[in-house]
Design an enzyme around this catalytic site. Structure first.
Site: not given
Ligand code: PGA
Length: 242
Positions: A10, A97, A99
């Site tokens: 990220k 994704h 996000e």
């Molecule tokens: P996380 O994120 O393992 O921090 O829950 C997974 C992702 O968003 O790909």
């Protein structure tokens, strides 16, 4: 088919921090037999060059992915990175994704366009789908899947990897029940109608990874938070190989 573990870093890490992280991962994996597992690291764009350089120098089997890309090869799109530019460093690209869908208004049509374009540049898309709220039916997930593959030829479908990521499980410590994830992944595979790899993502750690990869239809994991701690990420990989 071997398991696949993707590390989604990220928006984290300067070049120096990325260097430290990848070096930690490499030294933790000295004794690993890569035939059994595929490891894909997805650093931020600004760290792709340094991470790629380190992996090449060490002749590591680890693959590289980006976290997003535009659908056009070049042009006047300030701030964007094209699939052609990503393909300079990477073999994979995460698309759709949650996000990106949530904070950057990416919809199914845009994700579909990005997938087609990424494939043209020989990138393998890791396409994320998942329900927003716990308890939501799988209908929305399957519609994301169908929209993602709209217009794709059967031949290119096998270059896709899907990641089932229930949004409520991302970064919350509230991972999905492995047998529930297996059931949804079965539905995703049926909706695609091809033998493709589907990963689980959402609060995966070294303590819960075994439960997921033990499931018959879960081909690996997309790991966020736990992938930016070298020791924890190495531990996850080693658990998968047991
Ligand atoms: P996380 O994120 O393992 O921090 O829950 C997974 C992702 O968003 O790909």
């Amino acid at each position: 088919m071997g398991k696949i573990i993707v590390g989604n870093w990220k928006m984290n890490g300067t070049r120096e921090e990325a260097k430290e992280l990848v070096s930690g991962i490499i030294s933790g994996l000295q004794d690993v037999e890569y035939g059994q597992i595929k490891i894909i690291l997805c650093p931020p764009f600004t760290a792709l060059a340094i991470v790629s350089e380190i992996l090449n120098k060490q002749r590591m089997e680890i693959k590289l992915g980006a976290q997003n890309c535009h659908f056009l090869p070049c042009g006047a799109y300030t701030g964007e990175i094209s699939p052609k530019m990503v393909a300079d460093f990477c073999q994979y690209v995460i698309l759709g994704h949650s996000e990106r869908r949530r904070y950057f208004n990416e919809d199914d049509a845009l994700v579909n366009r990005k997938i087609k374009s990424a494939l043209e540049y020989n990138l393998r898309p890791i396409v994320c789908v998942g329900e927003w709220k716990k308890g939501d039916s799988s209908q929305g997930i399957l519609s994301q899947v169908k929209e993602a593959i709209k217009g794709l030829k059967r031949d290119s479908l096998r270059n896709l990897i899907f990641a089932y990521e229930p949004v409520w499980a991302i970064g919350t410590g509230d991972e999905a029940d492995p047998s529930y994830a297996n059931k949804i992944i079965k539905e995703i595979k049926e909706a695609v109608g091809q033998n493709i790899s589907v990963l689980y993502g959402g609060s995966v750690t070294s303590s819960n990874i075994s439960g997921f990869v033990k499931q018959p239809l879960i081909d690996g994991a997309l790991v966020g938070g736990a992938s930016i701690k070298a020791k924890e990420f190495v531990k996850i990989i080693k658990r998968v190989m047991k």
